[in-house]
Design a protein around this motif. Sequence first.
Motif, PDB file in Angstrom:
ATOM      1  N   GLY A 208       0.796  -1.308   0.078  1.00 30.57           N
ATOM      2  CA  GLY A 208      -0.045   0.096  -0.125  1.00 30.57           C
ATOM      3  C   GLY A 208       0.980   1.302   0.074  1.00 30.57           C
ATOM      4  N   ALA A 209       1.799   1.200   0.851  1.00 23.76           N
ATOM      5  CA  ALA A 209       2.686   2.405   0.798  1.00 23.76           C
ATOM      6  C   ALA A 209       3.599   2.439  -0.284  1.00 23.76           C
ATOM      7  N   ALA A 210       3.837   1.641  -1.185  1.00 19.53           N
ATOM      8  CA  ALA A 210       4.488   1.515  -2.637  1.00 19.53           C
ATOM      9  C   ALA A 210       3.618   2.415  -3.749  1.00 19.53           C
ATOM     10  N   ARG A 211       2.449   1.675  -3.318  1.00 19.95           N
ATOM     11  CA  ARG A 211       1.589   2.385  -4.430  1.00 19.95           C
ATOM     12  C   ARG A 211       1.005   3.844  -4.178  1.00 19.95           C
ATOM     13  N   GLY A 212       1.008   4.145  -2.747  1.00 17.88           N
ATOM     14  CA  GLY A 212       0.953   5.517  -2.435  1.00 17.88           C
ATOM     15  C   GLY A 212       1.847   6.424  -2.652  1.00 17.88           C
ATOM     16  N   SER A 213       3.003   6.021  -2.962  1.00 17.36           N
ATOM     17  CA  SER A 213       4.509   6.905  -2.889  1.00 17.36           C
ATOM     18  C   SER A 213       4.429   7.856  -3.802  1.00 17.36           C
ATOM     19  N   GLN A 214       3.481   7.914  -4.832  1.00 18.87           N
ATOM     20  CA  GLN A 214       3.756   9.092  -5.797  1.00 18.87           C
ATOM     21  C   GLN A 214       3.267  10.359  -5.158  1.00 18.87           C
ATOM     22  N   ALA A 215       2.351  10.267  -4.196  1.00 15.40           N
ATOM     23  CA  ALA A 215       2.207  11.630  -3.506  1.00 15.40           C
ATOM     24  C   ALA A 215       3.347  12.001  -2.786  1.00 15.40           C
ATOM     25  N   LEU A 216       4.311  11.485  -2.444  1.00 14.12           N
ATOM     26  CA  LEU A 216       5.355  11.879  -1.939  1.00 14.12           C
ATOM     27  C   LEU A 216       6.806  12.289  -2.954  1.00 14.12           C
ATOM     28  N   GLY A 217       6.283  12.211  -4.310  1.00 10.99           N
ATOM     29  CA  GLY A 217       7.382  12.328  -5.191  1.00 10.99           C
ATOM     30  C   GLY A 217       8.228  11.060  -5.434  1.00 10.99           C
ATOM     31  N   VAL A 218       7.772   9.862  -5.339  1.00  3.64           N
ATOM     32  CA  VAL A 218       8.410   8.613  -5.496  1.00  3.64           C
ATOM     33  C   VAL A 218       7.502   7.592  -6.363  1.00  3.64           C
ATOM     34  N   LYS A 219       7.902   7.276  -7.373  1.00  2.00           N
ATOM     35  CA  LYS A 219       7.299   6.456  -8.536  1.00  2.00           C
ATOM     36  C   LYS A 219       7.704   5.082  -8.166  1.00  2.00           C
ATOM     37  N   ALA A 220       6.875   4.000  -8.032  1.00  2.00           N
ATOM     38  CA  ALA A 220       7.175   2.542  -7.735  1.00  2.00           C
ATOM     39  C   ALA A 220       6.167   1.572  -8.323  1.00  2.00           C
ATOM     40  N   GLU A 221       6.812   0.635  -8.929  1.00  2.00           N
ATOM     41  CA  GLU A 221       6.019  -0.440  -9.496  1.00  2.00           C
ATOM     42  C   GLU A 221       6.031  -1.404  -8.216  1.00  2.00           C
ATOM     43  N   VAL A 222       4.862  -2.115  -8.213  1.00  2.00           N
ATOM     44  CA  VAL A 222       4.454  -2.998  -7.146  1.00  2.00           C
ATOM     45  C   VAL A 222       4.135  -4.394  -7.886  1.00  2.00           C
TER      46      VAL A 222
ATOM     47  N   ALA B 269      -7.649  -2.199  35.975  1.00  2.00           N
ATOM     48  CA  ALA B 269      -6.552  -1.436  34.867  1.00  2.00           C
ATOM     49  C   ALA B 269      -7.366  -1.350  33.522  1.00  2.00           C
ATOM     50  N   PRO B 270      -7.164   0.039  33.082  1.00  2.00           N
ATOM     51  CA  PRO B 270      -7.619   0.070  31.510  1.00  2.00           C
ATOM     52  C   PRO B 270      -6.843  -0.661  30.495  1.00  2.00           C
ATOM     53  N   ILE B 271      -7.639  -1.354  29.697  1.00  2.00           N
ATOM     54  CA  ILE B 271      -7.199  -2.486  28.880  1.00  2.00           C
ATOM     55  C   ILE B 271      -7.406  -1.764  27.189  1.00  2.00           C
ATOM     56  N   PRO B 272      -6.347  -1.376  26.552  1.00  2.00           N
ATOM     57  CA  PRO B 272      -6.453  -0.938  25.298  1.00  2.00           C
ATOM     58  C   PRO B 272      -6.439  -1.789  24.202  1.00  2.00           C
ATOM     59  N   HIS B 273      -7.128  -1.441  23.077  1.00  2.00           N
ATOM     60  CA  HIS B 273      -7.151  -2.448  22.167  1.00  2.00           C
ATOM     61  C   HIS B 273      -6.899  -1.708  20.686  1.00  2.00           C
ATOM     62  N   ALA B 274      -6.573  -2.433  19.813  1.00  2.00           N
ATOM     63  CA  ALA B 274      -6.301  -1.710  18.189  1.00  2.00           C
ATOM     64  C   ALA B 274      -6.942  -2.790  17.328  1.00  2.00           C
ATOM     65  N   VAL B 275      -7.311  -1.995  16.044  1.00  2.00           N
ATOM     66  CA  VAL B 275      -7.618  -2.650  14.859  1.00  2.00           C
ATOM     67  C   VAL B 275      -6.445  -2.215  13.901  1.00  2.00           C
ATOM     68  N   PHE B 276      -5.772  -3.252  13.449  1.00  2.00           N
ATOM     69  CA  PHE B 276      -4.746  -2.736  12.739  1.00  2.00           C
ATOM     70  C   PHE B 276      -4.741  -2.531  11.063  1.00  2.00           C
ATOM     71  N   THR B 277      -5.940  -2.081  10.781  1.00  2.00           N
ATOM     72  CA  THR B 277      -6.174  -1.555   9.494  1.00  2.00           C
ATOM     73  C   THR B 277      -5.431  -0.173   9.059  1.00  2.00           C
ATOM     74  N   SER B 278      -5.453   0.071   7.946  1.00  2.00           N
ATOM     75  CA  SER B 278      -4.735   1.486   7.467  1.00  2.00           C
ATOM     76  C   SER B 278      -5.818   2.164   7.166  1.00  2.00           C
ATOM     77  N   PRO B 279      -6.329   3.378   7.596  1.00  2.00           N
ATOM     78  CA  PRO B 279      -5.635   3.874   9.041  1.00  2.00           C
ATOM     79  C   PRO B 279      -5.838   3.141  10.264  1.00  2.00           C
ATOM     80  N   GLU B 280      -4.926   2.929  11.334  1.00  2.00           N
ATOM     81  CA  GLU B 280      -5.251   2.194  12.397  1.00  2.00           C
ATOM     82  C   GLU B 280      -6.266   2.821  13.423  1.00  2.00           C
ATOM     83  N   LEU B 281      -6.754   1.950  14.328  1.00  2.48           N
ATOM     84  CA  LEU B 281      -8.177   2.317  14.985  1.00  2.48           C
ATOM     85  C   LEU B 281      -7.617   1.808  16.431  1.00  2.48           C
ATOM     86  N   ALA B 282      -7.431   2.705  17.332  1.00  2.00           N
ATOM     87  CA  ALA B 282      -6.973   2.124  18.864  1.00  2.00           C
ATOM     88  C   ALA B 282      -7.995   2.861  19.692  1.00  2.00           C
ATOM     89  N   ARG B 283      -8.312   2.382  20.738  1.00  3.52           N
ATOM     90  CA  ARG B 283      -9.196   2.698  21.777  1.00  3.52           C
ATOM     91  C   ARG B 283      -8.637   2.226  23.215  1.00  3.52           C
TER      92      ARG B 283
END
Length: 704
Positions: free
Chosen positions: A290-304, A568-582
Amino acid sequence: MRKPLIFLVLIAIAVVATVLVADPDPDRLRALRDGVADWQAAHPVALPAGFFALYVAVTALSLPLAVWLTLLGAALLGFWKGLVLISFASSLGALLAFLVARYLMRDWVRGRLGPRLSKIERGVARDGEFFLFSLRLIPVVPFFVINLAFGLTRMKAWRYYLVSQVGMLPGTAVYVAAGAQLGTLDSLSGIVSPGVLGAFAALAVFPWIARAALRFWARKRAYRGLERPVKFDRNLIVIGAGAAGLVASYVAAQARAKVTLVQDGPMGGDCLNFGCVPSKALIASARAAGAARGSQALGVKAEVSVDWPRVTKRISEVIAQIEPNDSVERYEGLGVEVIEGHARLEDPWTVRVGDQRLTARGIVLATGAAPVIPPIEGIGSVEPLTSDTLWDALAALPAPPARMVILGGGPIGCEIAQALVRLGAGVTLIEAAERLLIREDVEASDAIAAALRADGVDLRLGAKAIRFGRDDGKWLELEDGTKIGFDMLLVAVGRKARLEGFGLEELGIPTGRVIETNDYLETLMPNIYAAGDAAGPRQLTNAAGHQGWIAAANALAAPFWRFKAHGAPIPHAVFTSPELARVGMTAAEAEAEGVAHEVTTYPLGDLDRALAEGAGEGLVRVVTAKGSDKILGVTVLGAHAAEVLAEFVLAMRHGLGLGKILATPHVYPSWSEAAKNAAGRWRQAHVNPRTLRIAERFMTRRRG
């Protein structure tokens, strides 16, 4: 009706207190007491009757004045007369409040008490009258809450009255004794007399004695008819080698206890072998794509291009790298005896594993959970996969699956769907609810749905699968008549605690969705503890680890010391992009529970580090107590959300508010600044305009 009465009583108390403080002359105090005594002698029935009626009314109306009335009544009436009147008046008033709640105010009480009511209903279902007796003896719940909540249970009114009468008597006697001692004072200096000090010492000591008595009685009741071994082979037996079981074993070994770990499956449990580790390894590959495909926005072209066999091989390699931390060899090196086989409880102290019979003073049940396959017509015919079987199926494919259906829009379904699509798979995600991640903040949930759609997931929300089948290929039918063909089905609709086959039913240990435990993770049998997915309420690896050490510590230290598991507070996260943590409450949960709160939202689009990395989508949303910087819950949506959340978890664990976070220097530019900036937003909203005007005038004068 309550407020005027409270107001009048407070005025009366204030007047009496003013008189006594203004003129604490011993003769005046004696005169006041003698005057009351003379009036009582002239009207022998009026004072007790009036006091009895007042006490019944105060209790029935759930006014928070019972303690003060008890002390006052005992001072006026003496110990024995005060004890009889107050004991019967409090029980009768409690019964009236009980009946009013049951027949006149059911909906109001249910709405006001919320989660408290559910907890009491579970306690009554589990322990019946004994649960009420324990609450009456040790008021961990306010008495007025008990009166109202029990009115909504199925307990008979006469049983409620009798148990209340008996259960409140010891505590009432202690308070009446204190009040009676106060009534004997001739001067304020008498407050330090042995009798008064002894009475108030009894007030302080009574809860400890009552707790010890209750625990003793509960143990006797639980073990009735069972013979406890004179000696034990071990200090602790742990059943299950997942996160909870491994931590419990580790804690026991570090305490130099003799501990046996019984495992009926791979060491490391679901997290290492089927859950957290393989899924995060897959997600790492997907993020790289996903980062490679989106790298063009940062000025980098990549074939995935995706090397699928390498992706699946790396998943196995990552598991193998972590595996030694959870291995039999490591734990045996720590001093843990590890036995393979299925464990079954023969009695509260004995575990049977094959031909071996093991005894221990304490037992920890960490049996974990297994994926649920819903009873949908034809689902067995399409060979459904679960998180336990997915990885071998993916490794057997030469390329990402072209037509995959995922049933369930929870954390597992969302993570796997996005990861596979980013690696070239075709994925349809079906969720019966109207949105993904139904327990999370609505805005964050919608953002995850938009991200999945943007990556190419065919998202079907509010869609219910009603039938599966196969002819030329596999297919499913939705409730609206839509048919979807697929080659591979992943079922991710939840997990169910493993409770059967361990002898729990024969011992009478209650189980529902999970094994029922108290705040200390004790089951009905006080020496048997449950931890992790088997105990709930959250099926999270970090929660399981936390409960594992609590259960082990309590089992080893009993009866001298014990720790609560739910602080104790127990945190959790969903590791999608974007991440969701609570961690903690969402605003919707605070609203549902009637908690007065405020919400502060900080958009990551205002964070310099996020803008520099082209990752400004997201937010930090903090729920605080009304008018306070006390943190009730935090949701973070965006890159590195799990790491940003950590500072809030630390603050909640140690009672630090947003002001402390704001006053802490942070690295610039960094993602951790999101926490500080969110705290700054809260502070801006709580600046007093009048203070600003005063400051402005002050600065104007200083300029001359």
